[in-house]
Scaffold this active site. Sequence first.
Site, mmCIF file in Angstrom:
data_model
loop_
_atom_site.group_PDB
_atom_site.id
_atom_site.type_symbol
_atom_site.label_atom_id
_atom_site.label_comp_id
_atom_site.label_asym_id
_atom_site.label_seq_id
_atom_site.Cartn_x
_atom_site.Cartn_y
_atom_site.Cartn_z
ATOM 1 N N GLU A 158 -11.096 30.386 36.506
ATOM 2 C CA GLU A 158 -12.653 30.271 36.834
ATOM 3 C C GLU A 158 -13.287 30.193 34.951
ATOM 4 O OE1 GLU A 158 -12.603 31.228 40.462
ATOM 5 O OE2 GLU A 158 -11.796 31.665 38.759
ATOM 6 N N ALA A 176 -13.157 25.489 44.264
ATOM 7 C CA ALA A 176 -14.617 25.382 44.668
ATOM 8 C C ALA A 176 -14.715 24.248 44.272
ATOM 9 C CB ALA A 176 -14.958 26.326 44.331
ATOM 10 N N GLY A 228 -11.100 29.685 44.041
ATOM 11 C CA GLY A 228 -12.037 29.940 45.242
ATOM 12 C C GLY A 228 -10.941 29.357 46.240
ATOM 13 N N GLU A 275 -9.176 33.155 46.342
ATOM 14 C CA GLU A 275 -10.124 33.768 46.798
ATOM 15 C C GLU A 275 -9.868 33.802 48.472
ATOM 16 O OE1 GLU A 275 -14.128 34.362 43.900
ATOM 17 O OE2 GLU A 275 -13.271 32.501 43.924
HETATM 18 N N1 T1G Z 1 -12.989 20.203 42.363
HETATM 19 C C1 T1G Z 1 -12.728 19.250 42.387
HETATM 20 N N2 T1G Z 1 -12.224 17.776 42.183
HETATM 21 C C2 T1G Z 1 -11.398 18.039 41.269
HETATM 22 C C3 T1G Z 1 -10.986 20.226 41.357
HETATM 23 C C4 T1G Z 1 -11.604 20.808 41.784
HETATM 24 N N3 T1G Z 1 -11.996 22.652 42.054
HETATM 25 N N4 T1G Z 1 -9.733 20.220 40.968
HETATM 26 C C5 T1G Z 1 -8.846 18.827 40.663
HETATM 27 N N5 T1G Z 1 -9.636 18.083 41.015
HETATM 28 C C6 T1G Z 1 -9.907 16.843 41.031
HETATM 29 C C7 T1G Z 1 -10.108 16.440 39.612
HETATM 30 O O1 T1G Z 1 -11.543 15.767 38.526
HETATM 31 C C8 T1G Z 1 -8.984 14.373 39.493
HETATM 32 O O2 T1G Z 1 -10.157 13.769 40.032
HETATM 33 C C9 T1G Z 1 -8.307 15.347 40.858
HETATM 34 O O3 T1G Z 1 -8.810 16.173 41.086
HETATM 35 C C10 T1G Z 1 -6.549 15.347 40.557
HETATM 36 O O4 T1G Z 1 -6.905 16.405 39.828
HETATM 37 C C11 T1G Z 1 -15.695 30.259 43.683
HETATM 38 C C12 T1G Z 1 -16.366 28.834 41.622
HETATM 39 C C13 T1G Z 1 -5.184 21.378 40.824
HETATM 40 C C14 T1G Z 1 -4.237 22.255 38.778
HETATM 41 O O5 T1G Z 1 -10.459 25.554 37.754
HETATM 42 O O6 T1G Z 1 -6.539 22.414 37.259
HETATM 43 O O7 T1G Z 1 -12.721 28.325 42.726
HETATM 44 O O8 T1G Z 1 -9.999 12.406 38.305
HETATM 45 O O9 T1G Z 1 -5.552 15.292 37.282
HETATM 46 O O10 T1G Z 1 -2.710 17.356 36.588
HETATM 47 O O11 T1G Z 1 -14.374 31.686 42.542
HETATM 48 O O12 T1G Z 1 -6.931 19.182 38.500
HETATM 49 O O13 T1G Z 1 -8.514 11.633 40.488
HETATM 50 O O14 T1G Z 1 -10.973 11.099 40.210
HETATM 51 O O15 T1G Z 1 -6.122 17.584 37.138
HETATM 52 O O16 T1G Z 1 -2.415 17.319 39.185
HETATM 53 C C15 T1G Z 1 -11.572 26.734 40.399
HETATM 54 C C16 T1G Z 1 -9.284 23.211 38.323
HETATM 55 C C17 T1G Z 1 -12.230 26.169 40.561
HETATM 56 C C18 T1G Z 1 -8.849 24.643 38.665
HETATM 57 C C19 T1G Z 1 -4.345 19.867 39.541
HETATM 58 N N6 T1G Z 1 -10.346 25.778 40.107
HETATM 59 N N7 T1G Z 1 -7.731 22.096 38.833
HETATM 60 O O17 T1G Z 1 -3.960 19.321 38.485
HETATM 61 O O18 T1G Z 1 -4.162 16.899 39.085
HETATM 62 S S1 T1G Z 1 -14.340 26.933 39.832
HETATM 63 C C20 T1G Z 1 -10.336 25.328 38.779
HETATM 64 C C21 T1G Z 1 -6.911 22.188 38.145
HETATM 65 C C22 T1G Z 1 -13.889 28.377 41.409
HETATM 66 C C23 T1G Z 1 -15.017 30.589 43.287
HETATM 67 C C24 T1G Z 1 -15.177 29.138 41.790
HETATM 68 C C25 T1G Z 1 -6.029 21.111 38.413
HETATM 69 C C26 T1G Z 1 -5.048 21.298 39.465
HETATM 70 P P1 T1G Z 1 -9.825 11.819 39.667
HETATM 71 P P2 T1G Z 1 -6.019 16.232 38.494
HETATM 72 P P3 T1G Z 1 -3.510 18.169 38.390
#
Ligand code: T1G
Length: 713
Positions: A130, A63, A107, A110
């Site tokens: 999450e 998400a 998400g 999911e």
């Molecule tokens: N939403 C918004 N921005 C995101 C994002 C996300 N999910 N993931 C990454 N970014 C942005 C980050 O801030 C950065 O921005 C750029 O992308 C590159 O990220 C309903 C509620 C995927 C492994 O927890 O673990 O889904 O600084 O530097 O090292 O159940 O990003 O360039 O402006 O980290 O290559 C669950 C989170 C969400 C994964 C890539 N998902 N992301 O790593 O790049 S909760 C996560 C990561 C959810 C549902 C629930 C990592 C990555 P900027 P980066 P990276």
Amino acid sequence: MDKLVNLTTQDGVAVITINNPPVNAISPGVPEGLVAALDAAEKDSSARAIVIIGGGRTFIAGADIKELELAASGRGSGPPKFHDILARIEDSTKPVVMAIHGTALGGGLEVAMAGHYRVAVPDAMVGQPEVNLGIIPGAEGTQRLPRLVGVAAAVDLCVSGKPIRAPEALKLGVIDRVIEGDLLSGAVAFARELADKGGALRKTRELSDKLGSEFVDASIFAAGRDQARKTRRNMLAPLKVVDAIEAAATLPFDEGCKKEREIFEECIASDQARALIHAFFAERAVAKIPDIPKETPVYNIRQAAIIGAGTMGGGIAMACANAGISVRLKEVEQAALDRGLATMRKNYENSVKKGRFSQEVMDQRMALIHPQLTYEGFDQADLIIEAAFENMELKQRIFGEIDKIAKTECLLASNTSTLDIDAIASVTSRLGMVIGLHFFSPANVMRLVEIVRGKATSKEVVATALALAKKLGKVGVVVGNCWGFVGNRMMLPYMREAQFLVEEGATPEQVDRALTNFGMAMGIFAVDDMGGIDVQWRVRQERKHLEKPGLRAPLMLEKLFHAGRLGQKTGAGWYRYDENRKAIADPEVHALIEKTAAEAGIPRRRLSDDEIIERCIYIMINEGAKILEEGYALRAADIDVIYLTGYGFPGYRGGPMWYADTVGLKKVRDRIAELHAQHGEFWEPAPLLNRLADSGTTFAAWDASREHALAAV
Ligand code: T1G
């Protein structure tokens, strides 16, 4: 602007591509785009099946956390809802195949599980991380995942939050095929096979064979809660996610989803979620340096050379080798070199034993480390890191030597944890190429690198250090050049206050227990003993000239040092240690403290854990505010990242500065003012803290206002 979701057709299969860079997060517009594409694909009689794939470097990484940030702070339109898009996918009349590369996280997984089948390339990662954001899956993942992988695996994946690679995901049943070669053509071929086979479509929500039985599941849930308590101490979401999965095993799908939703909303409204979401973005923001644009050229670091094979030098060498960088490792004498190599070999063997990587990988990494007693080959290095004793004279001598040997474009870095980088650079002919790279022990494990920018350090060198930190899988935080930089400068008053607390009546174990209950990874006295009382004593000697005469100074460090109680390394320090290095409270230390306090005329009393926490944490916050005002840290959030990734500060409290915002700066400042009245100058409230407290604002708002100001420069 490119559409967020595109629809094309390939070999009679509709291909829906999500294009929401950088990580295809499910931002507003993506679900709507998906529904529109699915509707069109269903109407297209030439399309016999549907493939959903991510554009760019990854499938859906979750998400949109920015939306979650809004929801967690009670702003925006509330936590995102995904039920409709999930049902739309699952109820498609044509087989829907999810094609996964990069990551399918949160998400993202999911959405993938709402598809009828999933395929992935071998290095794809899938998971439900999450809990790392203080929440639980909120898009029916706690209901679909156990239906695909069974209850035990679902509990483990959701409580740990750790992603798994495609081959393991295949074994567990999350994905149905690993595609070697081109993902899209493999997915299209798989979808055509399904269309050819025909028959009822497999809807994950209708599966139940892996949900086990009430009796079996009960022990799994109990084990899951134990795992959550042990590995995610004091955290809400890891415990709550087990409740949601339990609902999957005991309730019909729709009711289970309702239960998940309730828990999801409870978690996202928590301080822990706000703190962990802050930590997520703070960690990504540290690489943004206002006067160093993204396109600043960086030096290519292929070969490194390290001076000193002690604990730090050895750990840094391993970190480089782990990232594929060849390392020359220099020591002054063979015995020291042998000791260093033996420690590295032992560390690698432990990792092989734990199955972290194979013997072959260990051999490859060891082969990248070249031990030596001379500066041979240092003239080829792209980066030289000095990791010698914490002594200015010694470091200046070494920098004088390497300055004469190193090639022009070689970075000269010091791993000093406290000393003046400009003074070290001053003995060289290349001030712009000198930088501080302050690693944390064990350097092959700890994620933090404080990147110390000297007065003359060039922007290219700072940008190179940031890129290097990322390459080493670490978090590089740029800090200014003052004593102890940021982390250790805040650590000094923290350690001092802890010692004052034991002089006034607390015991080392009481202080450490209060700190670990607060969430610190380790108590301050246990940290002292691990690092070595002699190391602390030497640091104190180096900076004694900076101490103001007449100000109270802690007394116990001297006592322990002269009693030969140097910590774990001598089996006794603040604690006594058994043969397994387990810390045991020591009446001898209690007696020594009481005697020392009596001799110094320090009255003793019972201290509450609350007072211990306030004095240990608030003194850090106050020092952090001074550091910000003096410009040695760019953001309060940077200080948070330093303490979260280098000093064991609990993630669910967001770091010391975020924690201060959570408590309320007025309350923190007023308590500091009280302590100032009681304990004197050390507790004088920092001017920035006063200003922010008086204006009823926060460090986070201060960061945001500066971000704007700096962006405008
Ligand atoms: N939403 C918004 N921005 C995101 C994002 C996300 N999910 N993931 C990454 N970014 C942005 C980050 O801030 C950065 O921005 C750029 O992308 C590159 O990220 C309903 C509620 C995927 C492994 O927890 O673990 O889904 O600084 O530097 O090292 O159940 O990003 O360039 O402006 O980290 O290559 C669950 C989170 C969400 C994964 C890539 N998902 N992301 O790593 O790049 S909760 C996560 C990561 C959810 C549902 C629930 C990592 C990555 P900027 P980066 P990276």
